[in-house]
Design an enzyme around this catalytic site. Structure first.
Site, PDB file in Angstrom:
ATOM      1  N   GLN A   1      15.715  -4.551 -24.591  1.00 44.40           N
ATOM      2  CA  GLN A   1      15.925  -3.258 -25.242  1.00 44.40           C
ATOM      3  C   GLN A   1      16.044  -3.476 -26.752  1.00 44.40           C
ATOM      4  O   GLN A   1      16.045  -2.518 -27.515  1.00 44.40           O
ATOM      5  CB  GLN A   1      17.204  -2.588 -24.729  1.00 44.40           C
ATOM      6  CG  GLN A   1      17.224  -2.344 -23.243  1.00 44.40           C
ATOM      7  CD  GLN A   1      18.601  -1.918 -22.766  1.00 44.40           C
ATOM      8  OE1 GLN A   1      18.940  -0.735 -22.792  1.00 44.40           O
ATOM      9  NE2 GLN A   1      19.414  -2.861 -22.345  1.00 44.40           N
TER      10      GLN A   1
ATOM     11  N   HIS B   1      11.761  -0.901 -26.242  1.00 46.99           N
ATOM     12  CA  HIS B   1      12.139   0.092 -27.247  1.00 46.99           C
ATOM     13  C   HIS B   1      11.508  -0.187 -28.595  1.00 46.99           C
ATOM     14  O   HIS B   1      12.006   0.282 -29.628  1.00 46.99           O
ATOM     15  CB  HIS B   1      13.669   0.152 -27.373  1.00 46.99           C
ATOM     16  CG  HIS B   1      14.305   0.730 -26.141  1.00 46.99           C
ATOM     17  ND1 HIS B   1      15.634   0.526 -25.818  1.00 46.99           N
ATOM     18  CD2 HIS B   1      13.801   1.491 -25.138  1.00 46.99           C
ATOM     19  CE1 HIS B   1      15.898   1.154 -24.684  1.00 46.99           C
ATOM     20  NE2 HIS B   1      14.806   1.740 -24.255  1.00 46.99           N
TER      21      HIS B   1
ATOM     22  N   GLU C   1      32.455  -7.636 -21.163  1.00 47.66           N
ATOM     23  CA  GLU C   1      33.156  -6.513 -20.502  1.00 47.66           C
ATOM     24  C   GLU C   1      32.212  -5.854 -19.496  1.00 47.66           C
ATOM     25  O   GLU C   1      30.989  -5.971 -19.602  1.00 47.66           O
ATOM     26  CB  GLU C   1      33.617  -5.490 -21.547  1.00 47.66           C
ATOM     27  CG  GLU C   1      32.490  -5.009 -22.422  1.00 47.66           C
ATOM     28  CD  GLU C   1      32.967  -4.115 -23.599  1.00 47.66           C
ATOM     29  OE1 GLU C   1      34.145  -3.789 -23.682  1.00 47.66           O
ATOM     30  OE2 GLU C   1      32.098  -3.755 -24.415  1.00 47.66           O
TER      31      GLU C   1
ATOM     32  N   ALA D   1      27.183 -14.145 -23.821  1.00 46.13           N
ATOM     33  CA  ALA D   1      25.847 -14.619 -23.436  1.00 46.13           C
ATOM     34  C   ALA D   1      25.640 -16.083 -23.815  1.00 46.13           C
ATOM     35  O   ALA D   1      25.189 -16.901 -22.998  1.00 46.13           O
ATOM     36  CB  ALA D   1      24.795 -13.739 -24.108  1.00 46.13           C
TER      37      ALA D   1
HETATM   38  C1  BV8 Z   1      13.598   8.551 -22.294  1.00 44.01           C
HETATM   39  C2  BV8 Z   1      15.820   1.416 -30.228  1.00 44.01           C
HETATM   40  C3  BV8 Z   1      12.067   9.794 -20.948  1.00 44.01           C
HETATM   41  C4  BV8 Z   1      16.379   2.095 -31.434  1.00 44.01           C
HETATM   42  C5  BV8 Z   1      17.038   2.513 -28.445  1.00 44.01           C
HETATM   43  C6  BV8 Z   1      19.530  14.155 -23.587  1.00 44.01           C
HETATM   44  C7  BV8 Z   1      18.544  14.363 -24.550  1.00 44.01           C
HETATM   45  C8  BV8 Z   1      17.501  13.439 -24.781  1.00 44.01           C
HETATM   46  C9  BV8 Z   1      17.437  12.278 -24.002  1.00 44.01           C
HETATM   47  C10 BV8 Z   1      18.424  12.079 -23.067  1.00 44.01           C
HETATM   48  C11 BV8 Z   1      19.459  12.994 -22.843  1.00 44.01           C
HETATM   49  N1  BV8 Z   1      20.263  12.481 -21.846  1.00 44.01           N
HETATM   50  C12 BV8 Z   1      19.758  11.290 -21.436  1.00 44.01           C
HETATM   51  C13 BV8 Z   1      18.641  11.052 -22.149  1.00 44.01           C
HETATM   52  C14 BV8 Z   1      17.795   9.877 -22.040  1.00 44.01           C
HETATM   53  C15 BV8 Z   1      18.164   8.940 -23.174  1.00 44.01           C
HETATM   54  C16 BV8 Z   1      19.533   8.376 -22.898  1.00 44.01           C
HETATM   55  O1  BV8 Z   1      19.703   7.601 -21.968  1.00 44.01           O
HETATM   56  N2  BV8 Z   1      20.513   8.804 -23.733  1.00 44.01           N
HETATM   57  C17 BV8 Z   1      21.874   8.323 -23.549  1.00 44.01           C
HETATM   58  C18 BV8 Z   1      22.564   8.250 -24.911  1.00 44.01           C
HETATM   59  C19 BV8 Z   1      22.589   9.262 -22.596  1.00 44.01           C
HETATM   60  N3  BV8 Z   1      17.142   7.928 -23.158  1.00 44.01           N
HETATM   61  C20 BV8 Z   1      16.039   8.094 -23.918  1.00 44.01           C
HETATM   62  O2  BV8 Z   1      15.880   8.990 -24.710  1.00 44.01           O
HETATM   63  C21 BV8 Z   1      14.947   7.074 -23.654  1.00 44.01           C
HETATM   64  N4  BV8 Z   1      13.716   7.766 -23.377  1.00 44.01           N
HETATM   65  O3  BV8 Z   1      14.495   8.807 -21.540  1.00 44.01           O
HETATM   66  O4  BV8 Z   1      12.301   9.065 -22.151  1.00 44.01           O
HETATM   67  C22 BV8 Z   1      11.683   8.811 -19.878  1.00 44.01           C
HETATM   68  C23 BV8 Z   1      12.573   8.510 -18.827  1.00 44.01           C
HETATM   69  C24 BV8 Z   1      12.176   7.628 -17.835  1.00 44.01           C
HETATM   70  C25 BV8 Z   1      10.914   7.047 -17.891  1.00 44.01           C
HETATM   71  C26 BV8 Z   1      10.072   7.359 -18.947  1.00 44.01           C
HETATM   72  C27 BV8 Z   1      10.452   8.228 -19.947  1.00 44.01           C
HETATM   73  C28 BV8 Z   1      14.681   6.212 -24.881  1.00 44.01           C
HETATM   74  C29 BV8 Z   1      15.931   5.479 -25.270  1.00 44.01           C
HETATM   75  C30 BV8 Z   1      15.563   4.440 -26.334  1.00 44.01           C
HETATM   76  C31 BV8 Z   1      16.359   4.700 -27.601  1.00 44.01           C
HETATM   77  N5  BV8 Z   1      16.212   3.528 -28.473  1.00 44.01           N
HETATM   78  N6  BV8 Z   1      16.840   1.407 -29.186  1.00 44.01           N
HETATM   79  C32 BV8 Z   1      17.050   1.112 -32.354  1.00 44.01           C
HETATM   80  O5  BV8 Z   1      17.297  -0.046 -31.972  1.00 44.01           O
HETATM   81  O6  BV8 Z   1      17.304   1.563 -33.494  1.00 44.01           O
HETATM   82  S1  BV8 Z   1      18.372   2.555 -27.405  1.00 44.01           S
HETATM   83  C33 BV8 Z   1      19.531   1.395 -27.831  1.00 44.01           C
HETATM   84  O7  BV8 Z   1      20.778   1.786 -27.262  1.00 44.01           O
HETATM   85  C34 BV8 Z   1      19.309   0.038 -27.204  1.00 44.01           C
HETATM   86  O8  BV8 Z   1      17.967  -0.328 -27.266  1.00 44.01           O
HETATM   87  C35 BV8 Z   1      19.827   0.166 -25.804  1.00 44.01           C
HETATM   88  O9  BV8 Z   1      18.829   0.665 -24.948  1.00 44.01           O
HETATM   89  C36 BV8 Z   1      20.869   1.254 -25.953  1.00 44.01           C
HETATM   90  C37 BV8 Z   1      22.273   0.758 -25.700  1.00 44.01           C
HETATM   91  O10 BV8 Z   1      22.457  -0.340 -26.503  1.00 44.01           O
HETATM   92  P1  BV8 Z   1      22.885  -1.762 -25.849  1.00 44.01           P
HETATM   93  O11 BV8 Z   1      21.755  -2.679 -26.062  1.00 44.01           O
HETATM   94  O12 BV8 Z   1      23.390  -1.595 -24.468  1.00 44.01           O
HETATM   95  O13 BV8 Z   1      24.057  -2.117 -26.805  1.00 44.01           O
HETATM   96  P2  BV8 Z   1      25.511  -1.505 -26.776  1.00 44.01           P
HETATM   97  O14 BV8 Z   1      26.066  -1.654 -28.147  1.00 44.01           O
HETATM   98  O15 BV8 Z   1      25.512  -0.136 -26.152  1.00 44.01           O
HETATM   99  O16 BV8 Z   1      26.273  -2.470 -25.793  1.00 44.01           O
HETATM  100  C38 BV8 Z   1      26.397  -3.811 -26.179  1.00 44.01           C
HETATM  101  C39 BV8 Z   1      26.859  -4.557 -24.961  1.00 44.01           C
HETATM  102  O17 BV8 Z   1      26.880  -5.952 -25.280  1.00 44.01           O
HETATM  103  C40 BV8 Z   1      28.261  -4.172 -24.531  1.00 44.01           C
HETATM  104  O18 BV8 Z   1      28.269  -3.989 -23.141  1.00 44.01           O
HETATM  105  C41 BV8 Z   1      29.102  -5.397 -24.897  1.00 44.01           C
HETATM  106  O19 BV8 Z   1      30.135  -5.635 -23.973  1.00 44.01           O
HETATM  107  C42 BV8 Z   1      28.083  -6.493 -24.824  1.00 44.01           C
HETATM  108  N7  BV8 Z   1      28.366  -7.654 -25.666  1.00 44.01           N
HETATM  109  C43 BV8 Z   1      29.041  -7.685 -26.847  1.00 44.01           C
HETATM  110  N8  BV8 Z   1      29.091  -8.981 -27.293  1.00 44.01           N
HETATM  111  C44 BV8 Z   1      28.418  -9.744 -26.383  1.00 44.01           C
HETATM  112  C45 BV8 Z   1      27.952  -8.910 -25.362  1.00 44.01           C
HETATM  113  N9  BV8 Z   1      27.259  -9.365 -24.310  1.00 44.01           N
HETATM  114  C46 BV8 Z   1      27.006 -10.686 -24.257  1.00 44.01           C
HETATM  115  N10 BV8 Z   1      27.419 -11.562 -25.205  1.00 44.01           N
HETATM  116  C47 BV8 Z   1      28.124 -11.122 -26.267  1.00 44.01           C
HETATM  117  N11 BV8 Z   1      28.536 -11.996 -27.206  1.00 44.01           N
END
Ligand code: BV8
Ligand code: ZN
Length: 234
Positions: free
Chosen positions: A93, A111, A207, A223
């Site tokens: 991602q 993404h 977590e 990781a």
């Molecule tokens: C889609 C690029 C249709 C950008 C990203 C209402 C309106 C519109 C859309 C929606 C809606 N409700 C739901 C949706 C769908 C939406 C969605 O899910 N929204 C959420 C907020 C509810 N999704 C979309 O819009 C997607 N498109 O649905 O199109 C479709 C559906 C199905 C099939 C085809 C088409 C597109 C989403 C893509 C957006 N772009 N990234 C950029 O980078 O600038 S998303 C971005 O956030 C990431 O790529 C990732 O996907 C997401 C979450 O980020 P994470 O990577 O999980 O990071 P996060 O900070 O959240 O968590 C970090 C984790 O790491 C934690 O768990 C932590 O504990 C852990 N961690 C910390 N330290 C460590 C560690 N792990 C290991 N080692 C460590 N040291």
């Protein structure tokens, strides 16, 4: 997690795998990314309203990624790919290039990628490592003159090559998910698909993710500390 020579490993990574390389995660800073609310800048609406802000945000992300180095987790995934060959598939991602720089090849950025841009009309991604940090520096297409945007999938946009991802998920015998909060779909739904297929699913992170209940196994740890050990027995 036990991997045998017959297993097909599907690995999904999120921002957490790059945390130990010093790159900010989405949630680490409480949903803010260097002061910008992610929803403010990672959406087509933000692009329409303020392309200069969006390009400043992604230029900063390019700078951060250029200054970062892959960590032991990125190298561990590249090493296990060496051993598994075509029975390995990495879907990230993340938009940084740390997996590539660690040697991963069977890799898909669902993404998009920081170091590519595309014309809003011609739509063909091209390599681009430039910084666009002022209105007058906003890039325009050399072919048609329209605006050039980051080659990033924003909220509300279709992730790249979903068919390819689903077909790889169909072949997998083990799903490994590393460093993602499970808050964004469709990526957060891959574990439910794997579970319905009855294959082994493992989560690695410090977590529990939001979709923790769908995993066969949760290994709490970072990781870079966990992955090298996890693959030691492969
Ligand atoms: C889609 C690029 C249709 C950008 C990203 C209402 C309106 C519109 C859309 C929606 C809606 N409700 C739901 C949706 C769908 C939406 C969605 O899910 N929204 C959420 C907020 C509810 N999704 C979309 O819009 C997607 N498109 O649905 O199109 C479709 C559906 C199905 C099939 C085809 C088409 C597109 C989403 C893509 C957006 N772009 N990234 C950029 O980078 O600038 S998303 C971005 O956030 C990431 O790529 C990732 O996907 C997401 C979450 O980020 P994470 O990577 O999980 O990071 P996060 O900070 O959240 O968590 C970090 C984790 O790491 C934690 O768990 C932590 O504990 C852990 N961690 C910390 N330290 C460590 C560690 N792990 C290991 N080692 C460590 N040291
Ligand atoms: Zn064009």
């Amino acid at each position: 997690m036990r991997l045998t020579a017959e297993d097909h490993l599907f690995a999904l990574t999120g921002a957490g795998i790059s945390a130990e390389s010093g790159l900010a995660t989405f949630r680490g800073s409480g949903g803010l990314w260097n002061g910008h609310r992610v929803e403010e800048v990672a959406t087509p609406e933000a692009w329409m309203a303020n392309p200069e802000l969006v390009w400043r945000f992604y230029s900063m992300r390019r700078r951060d990624a250029m200054a970062a180095e892959p960590n032991a987790a990125h190298f561990a995934l590249a090493a296990v790919e060496e051993q598994l060959g075509d029975r390995f598939y990495l879907c990230t991602q993340n938009v940084d290039d740390l997996h590539e720089r660690a040697g991963s090849q069977r890799l898909h950025h669902m993404h998009g990628t920081l170091f590519a841009s595309r014309c809003v009309r011609c739509n063909r991604p091209f390599a681009d490592r430039a910084f666009y940090e002022s209105v007058k520096a906003l890039p325009a297409c050399s072919v048609c003159g329209r605006a050039v945007r980051p080659h990033i999938v924003w909220f509300g946009e279709m992730p790249l090559d979903m068919d390819g991802i689903y077909s790889q998920l169909d072949r997998a015998t083990v799903l490994l998910v590393v460093g993602t909060s499970g808050s964004v779909y469709p990526a957060a739904g891959f574990v439910q698909i794997a579970r319905r297929r009855g294959i082994h699913t493992v989560y690695v992170g410090p977590e529990k993710p939001l979709n923790a209940s769908s995993f066969s196994e949760i290994l709490l740890g970072t990781a870079a500390e966990t992955l090298p050990e996890l693959f030691a027995s492969v």
